[in-house]
Scaffold this active site. Structure first.
Site, PDB file in Angstrom:
ATOM      1  CE  LYS A   1      30.352 -28.218 -29.082  1.00 44.74           C
ATOM      2  NZ  LYS A   1      31.181 -27.504 -30.013  1.00 44.74           N
TER       3      LYS A   1
ATOM      4  CE  LYS B   1      23.307 -23.890 -31.444  1.00 44.35           C
ATOM      5  NZ  LYS B   1      22.825 -22.890 -32.098  1.00 44.35           N
TER       6      LYS B   1
ATOM      7  CE  LYS C   1      28.427 -29.661 -35.293  1.00 39.47           C
ATOM      8  NZ  LYS C   1      27.838 -28.335 -36.011  1.00 39.47           N
TER       9      LYS C   1
HETATM   10  P1  TYM Z   1      27.373 -22.322 -32.905  1.00 41.14           P
HETATM   11  O1  TYM Z   1      26.817 -22.059 -34.124  1.00 41.14           O
HETATM   12  O2  TYM Z   1      27.964 -23.570 -32.918  1.00 41.14           O
HETATM   13  O3  TYM Z   1      27.872 -21.848 -32.434  1.00 41.14           O
HETATM   14  C1  TYM Z   1      28.185 -20.262 -31.763  1.00 41.14           C
HETATM   15  C2  TYM Z   1      29.101 -19.240 -31.004  1.00 41.14           C
HETATM   16  O4  TYM Z   1      28.452 -20.246 -29.992  1.00 41.14           O
HETATM   17  C3  TYM Z   1      30.278 -20.885 -29.309  1.00 41.14           C
HETATM   18  N1  TYM Z   1      29.708 -21.805 -28.244  1.00 41.14           N
HETATM   19  C4  TYM Z   1      30.207 -22.043 -27.510  1.00 41.14           C
HETATM   20  N2  TYM Z   1      31.395 -21.751 -26.177  1.00 41.14           N
HETATM   21  C5  TYM Z   1      31.485 -21.744 -25.425  1.00 41.14           C
HETATM   22  N3  TYM Z   1      31.181 -23.101 -24.833  1.00 41.14           N
HETATM   23  C6  TYM Z   1      29.708 -23.945 -25.507  1.00 41.14           C
HETATM   24  N4  TYM Z   1      29.713 -24.589 -24.853  1.00 41.14           N
HETATM   25  C7  TYM Z   1      30.046 -23.453 -26.663  1.00 41.14           C
HETATM   26  N5  TYM Z   1      29.038 -23.513 -27.352  1.00 41.14           N
HETATM   27  C8  TYM Z   1      29.278 -23.054 -29.142  1.00 41.14           C
HETATM   28  C9  TYM Z   1      31.022 -21.132 -30.764  1.00 41.14           C
HETATM   29  O5  TYM Z   1      31.815 -21.030 -30.882  1.00 41.14           O
HETATM   30  C10 TYM Z   1      30.057 -19.914 -31.788  1.00 41.14           C
HETATM   31  O6  TYM Z   1      31.231 -19.288 -31.422  1.00 41.14           O
HETATM   32  N6  TYM Z   1      30.186 -22.972 -37.483  1.00 41.14           N
HETATM   33  C11 TYM Z   1      29.911 -21.804 -36.331  1.00 41.14           C
HETATM   34  C12 TYM Z   1      28.275 -20.481 -36.809  1.00 41.14           C
HETATM   35  C13 TYM Z   1      29.187 -19.995 -38.098  1.00 41.14           C
HETATM   36  C14 TYM Z   1      30.270 -18.566 -38.095  1.00 41.14           C
HETATM   37  C15 TYM Z   1      30.582 -18.500 -38.923  1.00 41.14           C
HETATM   38  C16 TYM Z   1      31.353 -18.207 -37.257  1.00 41.14           C
HETATM   39  C17 TYM Z   1      28.966 -19.955 -39.296  1.00 41.14           C
HETATM   40  N7  TYM Z   1      29.905 -19.022 -39.700  1.00 41.14           N
HETATM   41  C18 TYM Z   1      31.735 -17.196 -39.084  1.00 41.14           C
HETATM   42  C19 TYM Z   1      32.391 -17.159 -36.705  1.00 41.14           C
HETATM   43  C20 TYM Z   1      32.709 -16.967 -38.633  1.00 41.14           C
HETATM   44  C21 TYM Z   1      29.068 -22.617 -35.885  1.00 41.14           C
HETATM   45  O7  TYM Z   1      28.332 -23.812 -35.698  1.00 41.14           O
HETATM   46  O8  TYM Z   1      28.897 -22.036 -34.565  1.00 41.14           O
END
Ligand code: TYM
Length: 334
Positions: free
Chosen positions: A197, A200, A114
């Site tokens: 991957k 968004k 990032k």
């Molecule tokens: P975020 O918002 O990027 O994504 C949310 C969830 O979606 C999954 N994900 C995917 N899985 C498979 N293929 C993809 N292309 C794909 N894109 C996204 C992510 O693995 C995630 O599970 N840091 C985290 C948010 C967060 C969090 C937490 C998660 C903050 N605190 C505590 C678990 C526990 C994030 O940015 O996810």
């Protein structure tokens, strides 16, 4: 069993989020027994690492809350809230900043991705992002964290922070959380590039299927998805080295709860001209009810805010004993 997970409320919920994480959240919620609890939240405090105006941020939280409810998160059975409504996350993050090591954070691949080339210009928030994520998880003593593959390293860090805090202060306070990562859909790839991957932040909207896309948009994106000229093989082995083909077959397998071998067996010898409309149809039929429910929920801001308020009150009560114990372990009197 304490299940917890979060999602950043930036942009739309897309197919990667849905298949990689949210579908598992809903399954775990639906299979929960009387001794278990599920906490699902919008990581709006994490989203400050992306610049956004006030109104947009407010809209994003309501959008994502509506999307999660539409996708099956039931606010009567799960605790659904946004981080900003529960100050324990930010407070515990600060305490854990004393435990987390710069060397550990330097190894985080998401920060490197990032921040890109301009590391010096990245915000401090982006660097310490994984400490807040550890606080999210540890504040609730979560045992199971359903996430996609890309969050695995952050989960390992949360375990390291928990272990070091417990050791440094001689307490048995934090539980070590286990990641729950789906086998088939841990990493859904972009429809335009099988090596990136689905995300968004990809500038091309054709790279992802949003849960708000209408039927025609979904079908058009699937038909325009990058694939190859070869036929589908008899078994999944024949997809080796064919990233885009493998991704599309993998999406079909996950959506229809089959193995990639089973999908290959059905389409063996056919080309993507035949496969894509079938995949598009499955996506359209599965996502339509979610989109319709989303649009309905999105007409009532007050109802969404009430869901988040109620969830936040429950979350704050659940986090309070751990937070208090963390202050106490460190000799910080409040
Ligand atoms: P975020 O918002 O990027 O994504 C949310 C969830 O979606 C999954 N994900 C995917 N899985 C498979 N293929 C993809 N292309 C794909 N894109 C996204 C992510 O693995 C995630 O599970 N840091 C985290 C948010 C967060 C969090 C937490 C998660 C903050 N605190 C505590 C678990 C526990 C994030 O940015 O996810």
């Amino acid at each position: 069993m304490r299940v917890l997970s979060g999602i950043q409320p930036t942009g739309n919920l897309h197919l990667g989020n849905y298949l990689g994480a949210i579908r598992n959240w809903v399954r775990m919620q639906d299979e929960m027994d009387a001794d278990s609890q599920c906490f699902f939240f919008l990581a709006d405090m994490h989203s400050i690492t992306v610049h956004e105006g006030r109104e947009q941020r407010i809209r994003n939280v309501r959008d994502m809350a509506a999307a999660l409810v539409a996708a099956g998160v039931d606010p009567d059975r799960s605790v659904l809230f946004n981080q900003a409504r529960v100050p324990a996350h930010a407070e515990l993050c600060w305490l854990l900043n004393g435990t987390a090591r710069i060397g550990w954070l330097n190894r985080m691949t998401q920060f490197k991705d990032k921040a890109g080339k301009d590391r010096e210009g990245a915000s401090v928030g982006l660097f310490v992002y994984p400490v807040l994520q550890a606080a999210d998880i540890l504040a609730y003593n979560a045992t199971h964290v359903p996430v996609g593959e890309d969050q695995k390293q952050h989960l390992e860090l949360a375990r390291d922070i928990a272990t070091k805090f417990n050791t440094d202060f001689g307490v048995d306070l934090f539980t070590l959380p286990a990641p729950i990562i789906p086998k088939e859909s841990a990493r859904i790839m972009s429809l335009r590039d099988g090596t990136a991957k689905m995300s968004k932040s990809d500038p091309s909207d054709l790279s992802r299927i949003n849960l708000t896309d209408d039927d025609d948009a979904i079908m058009a994106k699937v038909k325009k998805a990058k694939s190859d000229q070869e036929m589908l093989p008899e078994t999944a082995e024949g997809l080796a080295g064919r990233a885009e083909a493998g991704n599309l077959v993998g999406i079909m397998a996950t959506m229809t709860n089959r193995t990639t071998d089973a999908v290959c067996a059905e389409f063996a010898g056919k080309g993507f001209g035949a496969f894509k409309p079938a995949l598009g149809e499955v996506l359209v039929e599965t996502l339509r009810p979610i989109r319709e429910r989303f649009l309905e929920l999105r007409t009532d801001d007050a109802a969404l805010d009430a869901i988040l308020d109620k969830g936040a009150a429950k979350a704050a009560a659940a986090a309070e004993p751990t937070l208090r114990a963390a202050y106490d372990a460190m000799g910080l009197m409040r």
